[in-house]
Design a protein around this motif. Structure first.
Motif, PDB file in Angstrom:
ATOM      1  N   TRP A 104     -57.039   4.879  11.565  1.00  0.00           N
ATOM      2  CA  TRP A 104     -55.587   4.664  11.681  1.00  0.00           C
ATOM      3  C   TRP A 104     -55.161   3.463  10.828  1.00  0.00           C
ATOM      4  N   LEU A 105     -55.945   2.378  10.969  1.00  0.00           N
ATOM      5  CA  LEU A 105     -55.569   1.161  10.237  1.00  0.00           C
ATOM      6  C   LEU A 105     -55.710   1.363   8.720  1.00  0.00           C
ATOM      7  N   PRO A 130     -51.368  -4.571  12.606  1.00  0.00           N
ATOM      8  CA  PRO A 130     -50.588  -3.582  13.371  1.00  0.00           C
ATOM      9  C   PRO A 130     -50.998  -3.492  14.843  1.00  0.00           C
ATOM     10  N   VAL A 131     -52.214  -3.893  15.181  1.00  0.00           N
ATOM     11  CA  VAL A 131     -52.639  -3.840  16.589  1.00  0.00           C
ATOM     12  C   VAL A 131     -51.941  -4.965  17.362  1.00  0.00           C
ATOM     13  N   LEU A 132     -51.831  -6.136  16.734  1.00  0.00           N
ATOM     14  CA  LEU A 132     -51.089  -7.220  17.386  1.00  0.00           C
ATOM     15  C   LEU A 132     -49.628  -6.806  17.549  1.00  0.00           C
ATOM     16  N   MET A 133     -49.112  -6.117  16.557  1.00  0.00           N
ATOM     17  CA  MET A 133     -47.711  -5.677  16.638  1.00  0.00           C
ATOM     18  C   MET A 133     -47.541  -4.675  17.791  1.00  0.00           C
ATOM     19  N   ALA A 134     -48.515  -3.807  17.965  1.00  0.00           N
ATOM     20  CA  ALA A 134     -48.455  -2.858  19.086  1.00  0.00           C
ATOM     21  C   ALA A 134     -48.485  -3.626  20.406  1.00  0.00           C
ATOM     22  N   ALA A 135     -49.345  -4.651  20.473  1.00  0.00           N
ATOM     23  CA  ALA A 135     -49.419  -5.460  21.700  1.00  0.00           C
ATOM     24  C   ALA A 135     -48.068  -6.107  21.986  1.00  0.00           C
ATOM     25  N   GLU A 156     -45.183   3.915  14.665  1.00  0.00           N
ATOM     26  CA  GLU A 156     -45.861   5.191  14.944  1.00  0.00           C
ATOM     27  C   GLU A 156     -47.269   4.900  15.456  1.00  0.00           C
ATOM     28  N   LEU A 157     -47.928   3.922  14.839  1.00  0.00           N
ATOM     29  CA  LEU A 157     -49.262   3.538  15.305  1.00  0.00           C
ATOM     30  C   LEU A 157     -49.201   2.992  16.738  1.00  0.00           C
ATOM     31  N   THR A 158     -48.152   2.258  17.032  1.00  0.00           N
ATOM     32  CA  THR A 158     -47.971   1.717  18.396  1.00  0.00           C
ATOM     33  C   THR A 158     -47.911   2.867  19.401  1.00  0.00           C
ATOM     34  N   ALA A 162     -50.595   3.659  22.393  1.00  0.00           N
ATOM     35  CA  ALA A 162     -50.168   3.743  23.797  1.00  0.00           C
ATOM     36  C   ALA A 162     -50.630   5.077  24.387  1.00  0.00           C
ATOM     37  N   THR A 163     -50.459   6.144  23.629  1.00  0.00           N
ATOM     38  CA  THR A 163     -50.835   7.476  24.121  1.00  0.00           C
ATOM     39  C   THR A 163     -52.334   7.547  24.374  1.00  0.00           C
ATOM     40  N   LYS A 164     -53.115   7.045  23.430  1.00  0.00           N
ATOM     41  CA  LYS A 164     -54.582   7.122  23.576  1.00  0.00           C
ATOM     42  C   LYS A 164     -55.068   6.236  24.725  1.00  0.00           C
TER      43      LYS A 164
END
Ligand code: TYM
Length: 334
Positions: A104-105, A130-135, A156-158, A162-164
């Motif tokens: 993904w990244l 992007p993982v920090l951004m999702a957090a 979209e990655l966020t 969340a779904t996974k």
């Protein structure tokens, strides 16, 4: 409704940030009802992907806090804070690193753009960004995230994360956020190159209009902005293949609260010699009051620090239940 968004406190707030994102933040804050809440923050933990002296970092956080308040963010109605003061962001980021996939990244275009050809020497932080951004988003169960077009892929990655996470741990913990991207002005381009986005990392200051530019600087930058020799077309269709003209007319339309078609109709057949002074005036009139408030706020470090401290306390309290639930879902806490 939970509205959340962030901005990196590196350099100045520029016209791209303002029209692409911050104006929307203010609008959403002002339209909020009693059940809704807005969280706006300075993404200083994201900004460590670029080296900076500590004193400059402290200065930039205060600059951006003042800029947001000057632009209309009201710290009494919205929670305004800097990410580094709320450790839950870094903690949830680490937990989500177990769920995020390298594939993904690898697809993130912003990483590719920012790392450039020399990927091996890019920081790990830039990759995991992007993982920090999702957090940031998932911690607050945000439902709406107002951003410019360039952040769409990160959101979209966020949603994927969340779904996974919810599926892997059999919980309904994280809310899937919706990006709110303005139709006009989602992508304000450089004044020197209509195919590159306006950005604080562009080495040429002539490429962007900063919130701190005075009236003369704004007029100069507009006057020197790259254009083509053709007159303005009768409708927006005629802007195809003319990126610089398209950008300037888009900026005018956004500021005037009208459409690119209407601006073309007004200036049809005229050259940029007639259009540019009108655009310059509009920019000066829009930005001057924000700049004045900014200068006023920027003269009081203690007051700015107090706003951020209060915001961090509110944000920490709001983030706590979700962070604990994530630890529990993973069997890291009873
Ligand atoms: P940043 O600091 O690069 O930009 C802040 C906001 O401004 C928008 N923007 C633009 N919009 C239109 N035209 C442009 N030329 C332009 N340049 C910037 C961006 O889309 C953004 O909305 N990763 C984010 C900060 C962030 C964040 C978050 C955002 C961290 N965590 C969580 C939302 C939710 C960033 O670097 O934005």
């Amino acid at each position: 409704m939970r509205v959340l968004s962030g901005i990196q406190p590196t350099g100045n707030l520029h016209l791209g940030n303002y029209l692409g994102a911050i104006r929307n933040w203010v609008r959403m804050q002002d339209e909020m009802d009693a059940d809704s809440q807005c969280f706006f923050f300075l993404a200083d933990m994201h900004s460590i992907t670029v080296h900076e002296e500590p004193a400059a970092r402290i200065r930039h956080v205060r600059d951006m806090a003042a800029a947001l308040v000057a632009a209309g963010i009201d710290p009494n109605r919205s929670v305004l804070f800097n990410q580094a003061r709320v450790p839950a962001h870094a903690e949830l980021c680490w937990l989500l690193n177990g769920t995020a996939r390298i594939g993904w990244l690898n697809r993130m275009t912003q990483f590719k753009d920012k790392a450039g050809k020399n990927r091996e020497s890019a920081s790990v932080g830039l990759y995991v960004y992007p993982v920090l951004m999702a957090a940031d988003v998932l911690l607050y169960q945000a439902t709406h995230v107002p951003v410019g077009e360039d952040q769409k892929q990160h959101l979209e990655l966020t949603r994927d994360l969340a779904t996974k996470f919810n599926a892997d741990f059999g919980v309904e913990l994280f809310t899937l956020p919706d990006p709110i991207i303005p139709k006009e002005s989602a992508r304000i381009m450089s004044l020197r190159d209509g195919t590159a986005k306006m950005s604080k990392s562009d080495p040429s200051d002539m490429s962007r209009i900063n919130l701190t530019d005075d009236d003369d600087a704004i007029m100069q930058k507009v006057k020197k902005a790259k254009t083509d020799p053709e007159p303005l077309p009768e409708s927006a269709e005629g802007l195809a293949g003319r990126p610089e003209a398209n950008n300037l007319i888009g900026i005018y339309a956004t500021l005037a609260g009208t459409t690119a078609d209407a601006v073309c109709a007004e200036f049809a057949g005229k050259g940029f010699g007639a259009f540019k002074p009108a655009l310059g005036e509009l920019l000066v009139e829009t930005l001057r009051p924000i700049r004045m408030r900014f200068m006023d706020l920027r003269s009081d470090d203690t007051a700015l620090d107090a706003i951020l401290e209060k915001g961090a306390a509110k944000a920490s309290a709001a983030a706590e239940p979700t962070l604990r639930a994530a630890y529990r879902a993973m069997g890291l806490m009873r």
